[in-house]
Motif scaffolding. Structure first.
Motif, PDB file in Angstrom:
ATOM      1  N   LEU A   1      -3.235  12.640  15.410  1.00 23.78           N
ATOM      2  CA  LEU A   1      -4.139  12.868  14.267  1.00 23.78           C
ATOM      3  C   LEU A   1      -5.547  12.357  14.561  1.00 23.78           C
ATOM      4  CD1 LEU A   1      -3.433  14.125  11.367  1.00 23.78           C
ATOM      5  CD2 LEU A   1      -1.571  13.834  12.969  1.00 23.78           C
TER       6      LEU A   1
ATOM      7  N   HIS B   1       8.987  -5.955   9.987  1.00 28.39           N
ATOM      8  CA  HIS B   1       7.754  -5.528   9.323  1.00 28.39           C
ATOM      9  C   HIS B   1       7.890  -5.564   7.810  1.00 28.39           C
ATOM     10  CE1 HIS B   1       3.894  -3.585  10.340  1.00 28.39           C
ATOM     11  NE2 HIS B   1       3.991  -3.018   9.169  1.00 28.39           N
TER      12      HIS B   1
ATOM     13  N   VAL C   1       1.386   4.837   0.048  1.00 24.87           N
ATOM     14  CA  VAL C   1       0.833   6.174   0.282  1.00 24.87           C
ATOM     15  C   VAL C   1       1.923   7.103   0.821  1.00 24.87           C
ATOM     16  CG1 VAL C   1      -0.883   7.535   1.548  1.00 24.87           C
ATOM     17  CG2 VAL C   1      -1.487   5.264   0.713  1.00 24.87           C
TER      18      VAL C   1
ATOM     19  N   PHE D   1       0.874  -1.168   0.000  1.00 29.21           N
ATOM     20  CA  PHE D   1       0.000   0.000   0.000  1.00 29.21           C
ATOM     21  C   PHE D   1       0.915   1.223   0.000  1.00 29.21           C
ATOM     22  CE2 PHE D   1      -3.506   2.168   2.743  1.00 29.21           C
ATOM     23  CZ  PHE D   1      -4.159   2.608   1.611  1.00 29.21           C
TER      24      PHE D   1
ATOM     25  N   GLY E   1       3.543  12.167   5.460  1.00 31.91           N
ATOM     26  CA  GLY E   1       3.056  11.043   6.272  1.00 31.91           C
ATOM     27  C   GLY E   1       1.649  11.374   6.741  1.00 31.91           C
TER      28      GLY E   1
ATOM     29  N   LEU F   1       4.190   0.212  17.517  1.00 33.19           N
ATOM     30  CA  LEU F   1       3.948   0.802  16.189  1.00 33.19           C
ATOM     31  C   LEU F   1       2.594   1.495  16.117  1.00 33.19           C
ATOM     32  CD1 LEU F   1       4.667   1.106  13.138  1.00 33.19           C
ATOM     33  CD2 LEU F   1       3.576  -1.116  12.787  1.00 33.19           C
TER      34      LEU F   1
ATOM     35  N   SER G   1       5.277  -1.196   3.289  1.00 31.08           N
ATOM     36  CA  SER G   1       5.506  -2.509   3.900  1.00 31.08           C
ATOM     37  C   SER G   1       5.142  -3.628   2.931  1.00 31.08           C
ATOM     38  CB  SER G   1       4.699  -2.611   5.193  1.00 31.08           C
ATOM     39  OG  SER G   1       5.068  -1.525   6.042  1.00 31.08           O
TER      40      SER G   1
ATOM     41  N   THR H   1       9.346  -3.747   5.786  1.00 33.62           N
ATOM     42  CA  THR H   1       8.989  -2.459   5.210  1.00 33.62           C
ATOM     43  C   THR H   1      10.115  -1.952   4.298  1.00 33.62           C
ATOM     44  OG1 THR H   1       7.857  -0.390   5.736  1.00 33.62           O
ATOM     45  CG2 THR H   1       9.718  -0.979   7.130  1.00 33.62           C
TER      46      THR H   1
ATOM     47  N   ALA I   1       1.361   4.357  13.475  1.00 33.31           N
ATOM     48  CA  ALA I   1       0.845   3.913  12.173  1.00 33.31           C
ATOM     49  C   ALA I   1      -0.379   3.022  12.405  1.00 33.31           C
ATOM     50  CB  ALA I   1       1.920   3.128  11.415  1.00 33.31           C
TER      51      ALA I   1
HETATM   52  C1  FAD Z   1       6.700   0.074  10.492  1.00 34.12           C
HETATM   53  C2  FAD Z   1       5.868   1.007   9.659  1.00 34.12           C
HETATM   54  C3  FAD Z   1       5.097   0.504   8.631  1.00 34.12           C
HETATM   55  C4  FAD Z   1       4.360   1.364   7.800  1.00 34.12           C
HETATM   56  N1  FAD Z   1       3.684   0.843   6.715  1.00 34.12           N
HETATM   57  C5  FAD Z   1       3.139   1.700   5.824  1.00 34.12           C
HETATM   58  C6  FAD Z   1       2.601   1.210   4.585  1.00 34.12           C
HETATM   59  O1  FAD Z   1       2.564  -0.008   4.320  1.00 34.12           O
HETATM   60  N2  FAD Z   1       2.131   2.111   3.669  1.00 34.12           N
HETATM   61  C7  FAD Z   1       2.161   3.473   3.908  1.00 34.12           C
HETATM   62  O2  FAD Z   1       1.737   4.230   3.038  1.00 34.12           O
HETATM   63  N3  FAD Z   1       2.660   3.962   5.085  1.00 34.12           N
HETATM   64  C8  FAD Z   1       3.151   3.123   6.033  1.00 34.12           C
HETATM   65  N4  FAD Z   1       3.693   3.617   7.202  1.00 34.12           N
HETATM   66  C9  FAD Z   1       3.745   5.067   7.403  1.00 34.12           C
HETATM   67  C10 FAD Z   1       2.814   5.576   8.491  1.00 34.12           C
HETATM   68  O3  FAD Z   1       1.494   5.580   8.011  1.00 34.12           O
HETATM   69  C11 FAD Z   1       3.331   6.989   8.874  1.00 34.12           C
HETATM   70  O4  FAD Z   1       4.550   6.809   9.588  1.00 34.12           O
HETATM   71  C12 FAD Z   1       2.333   7.728   9.723  1.00 34.12           C
HETATM   72  O5  FAD Z   1       1.207   8.088   8.946  1.00 34.12           O
HETATM   73  C13 FAD Z   1       2.948   9.019  10.309  1.00 34.12           C
HETATM   74  O6  FAD Z   1       3.570   9.771   9.298  1.00 34.12           O
HETATM   75  P1  FAD Z   1       5.079  10.288   9.490  1.00 34.12           P
HETATM   76  O7  FAD Z   1       5.896   9.119   9.911  1.00 34.12           O
HETATM   77  O8  FAD Z   1       5.498  11.009   8.259  1.00 34.12           O
HETATM   78  O9  FAD Z   1       5.021  11.289  10.699  1.00 34.12           O
HETATM   79  P2  FAD Z   1       4.779  12.865  10.579  1.00 34.12           P
HETATM   80  O10 FAD Z   1       3.582  13.154   9.760  1.00 34.12           O
HETATM   81  O11 FAD Z   1       6.066  13.511  10.205  1.00 34.12           O
HETATM   82  O12 FAD Z   1       4.468  13.218  12.096  1.00 34.12           O
HETATM   83  C14 FAD Z   1       5.478  13.176  13.120  1.00 34.12           C
HETATM   84  C15 FAD Z   1       4.820  13.381  14.466  1.00 34.12           C
HETATM   85  O13 FAD Z   1       4.234  14.678  14.529  1.00 34.12           O
HETATM   86  C16 FAD Z   1       2.869  14.580  14.874  1.00 34.12           C
HETATM   87  N5  FAD Z   1       2.101  15.591  14.127  1.00 34.12           N
HETATM   88  C17 FAD Z   1       2.207  15.926  12.813  1.00 34.12           C
HETATM   89  N6  FAD Z   1       1.341  16.893  12.507  1.00 34.12           N
HETATM   90  C18 FAD Z   1       0.660  17.201  13.648  1.00 34.12           C
HETATM   91  C19 FAD Z   1      -0.377  18.117  13.986  1.00 34.12           C
HETATM   92  N7  FAD Z   1      -0.907  18.922  13.078  1.00 34.12           N
HETATM   93  N8  FAD Z   1      -0.815  18.148  15.253  1.00 34.12           N
HETATM   94  C20 FAD Z   1      -0.281  17.337  16.202  1.00 34.12           C
HETATM   95  N9  FAD Z   1       0.700  16.428  15.943  1.00 34.12           N
HETATM   96  C21 FAD Z   1       1.158  16.358  14.680  1.00 34.12           C
HETATM   97  C22 FAD Z   1       2.423  13.181  14.490  1.00 34.12           C
HETATM   98  O14 FAD Z   1       1.368  12.745  15.304  1.00 34.12           O
HETATM   99  C23 FAD Z   1       3.708  12.374  14.747  1.00 34.12           C
HETATM  100  O15 FAD Z   1       3.758  11.930  16.073  1.00 34.12           O
HETATM  101  C24 FAD Z   1       4.380   2.770   8.071  1.00 34.12           C
HETATM  102  C25 FAD Z   1       5.128   3.264   9.148  1.00 34.12           C
HETATM  103  C26 FAD Z   1       5.873   2.414   9.928  1.00 34.12           C
HETATM  104  C27 FAD Z   1       6.704   2.996  11.040  1.00 34.12           C
END
Ligand code: FAD
Length: 381
Positions: free
Chosen positions: A365, A204, A120, A118, A126, A355, A153, A206, A359
């Motif tokens: 969020l 995972h 995205v 998937f 993120g 995790l 992943s 990933t 995620a």
């Molecule tokens: C092991 C693993 C597997 C994954 N598998 C997939 C997958 O298969 N496909 C896929 O597409 N994605 C995957 N992800 C990605 C996951 O969906 C993202 O890590 C998640 O959505 C958070 O995005 P980010 O890591 O960019 O954090 P960021 O968006 O950079 O956020 C960092 C921190 O800041 C906080 N934050 C950001 N904006 C705000 C706000 N406005 N108010 C308050 N707090 C805020 C967030 O809550 C977070 O704690 C995976 C992640 C991991 C670690």
């Protein structure tokens, strides 16, 4: 009341008995994909629980898929190796054409085709999906994809990827969520696609995925061009609910494991579980798990009744993730130093369940969704 699916739960428990803690420890240490487990689950038909019977699946309701994932996690195993397939196929099912459904769903149901990936998240997108920069440019009857995904992943263990890409620049759309489209990318013959494993805190499978002029036939676009974000959002309630069910399973495993250890470990000539200082964190974690479970059931009930369930699905995911983390903490503390030893599986499950604070959606969020959409507080981003 949602169905408990006791027979399904018993079958999952029986299947998982063939994959004890040692199986998961070995995979975790070597960062190996649990191929045998995924094969057993596929062969049992459980991964196809949600695919309608006309496409070769079991045609079961969401509560059955939740029961399957809860039991996998409750047995000490980890469904993350394959859980995505249960909900990513929903995008094809709900928004795909008849031809796309005929082409993909029977293969996914039989296990001949794997839709585990998937795509995205990107390095700079993120939480804010609308910021994605991977582009899919239309040229005649193909799209040409350029850009990069991260945390994709299971990409190495999947035939297909559900890909979200930008089909028009962000500033050309009235709504920031428009201009994104969803594609089914067949990774088996995709030229210009490279996949790099991303070693993480947990096993995972990933990866980072790079797209260098990757061609996708236009017929592989799901639904209308530019409306892909809506289709992805549409599947998110199911995703949140299923992840919440996994967290309930994790919490159950931690609580049961902690209670069993507290009964058997003797310190100062008596079981540590005789001390209320040891009992109470486990009891609190149990109560948190049971209350989160009620929200999971309410989210499932609304989902199955076709009622709006965005708030409940989000709350279920957050409360269940908090409950599993609380139970993990209680379990580790109950085990003292042995909680850190690989052979008890506690440290592995502790890493795995952590995790879900981040995620597929982070706790902040979820809170911002509740604040804005349920409580009517001012939009913050
Ligand atoms: C092991 C693993 C597997 C994954 N598998 C997939 C997958 O298969 N496909 C896929 O597409 N994605 C995957 N992800 C990605 C996951 O969906 C993202 O890590 C998640 O959505 C958070 O995005 P980010 O890591 O960019 O954090 P960021 O968006 O950079 O956020 C960092 C921190 O800041 C906080 N934050 C950001 N904006 C705000 C706000 N406005 N108010 C308050 N707090 C805020 C967030 O809550 C977070 O704690 C995976 C992640 C991991 C670690």
């Amino acid at each position: 009341m949602i169905a408990r699916h006791d027979e399904i739960r018993a079958s999952v428990q029986a299947l998982c008995r063939d994959f004890p803690g040692s199986y998961w420890r070995d995979r975790d240490r070597a960062r190996e994909y649990p191929t045998a487990f995924v094969k057993a689950l596929t062969d049992s038909g459980m991964l196809a629980a949600l695919i309608p019977e006309e496409y070769g699946g079991a045609g079961l309701p969401l509560s059955a898929a939740a029961a399957i994932l809860e039991e996998i996690h409750g047995s000490g195993a980890n469904g993350a190796a394959c859980h995505a397939q249960m909900y990513t196929m929903g995008t094809i099912l709900r928004h795909g054409s008849d031809a796309q459904k005929q082409r993909y769903l029977p293969g996914i149901a039989s296990g001949a085709l794997r839709l585990q990936a998937f795509g995205v998240t990107e390095p700079d997108a993120g939480s804010d999906t609308s910021a994605i920069r991977t582009t899919a440019e239309r040229r005649g009857d193909i799209y040409v994809v350029n850009g990069q995904k991260v945390w994709t992943s299971r990409a190495e263990y999947s035939d297909l990827m559900l890909l979200l890409a930008r089909t028009s620049p962000k500033d050309e759309n009235a709504k920031k969520t428009d201009g994104l489209s969803v594609f089914v990318l067949d990774m088996r013959d995709a030229k210009g696609l490279s996949i790099r494993p991303l070693r993480a805190m947990l096993n995972h499978a990933t990866t980072e995925v790079f797209f260098d002029n990757v061609e996708i036939p236009a017929e592989n676009r799901i639904g209308a061009e530019g409306k892909g974000f809506r289709y992805i959002l549409d599947g998110m309630n199911a995703e949140r609910i299923l992840i919440a069910a996994e967290c309930i399973g994790d919490a159950r495993w931690f609580v049961d494991t902690a209670a069993a250890y507290a009964k058997s470990r003797r310190v100062f000539g008596r079981p540590i579980g005789q001390n209320q200082g040891v009992q109470f964190p486990i009891a609190k974690a149990y109560a948190a798990m049971r209350s989160a479970e009620l929200m999971v059931h309410e989210a499932i009930r609304r989902y199955e009744a076709g009622e709006p369930c965005g708030a409940e699905a989000n709350m279920a995911k957050m409360l269940a993730a908090d409950a599993s983390w609380q139970a993990g903490e209680a379990c580790l503390q109950t085990h003292g130093g042995f909680g850190f030893a690989e052979e008890y599986d506690v440290e592995r499950k502790f890493r795995e369940t952590r995790l879900y604070q981040v995620a597929p959606i982070s706790t902040n969020l979820v809170l911002s969704y509740i604040a804005e959409h349920v409580l009517g507080l001012p939009r913050s981003f």
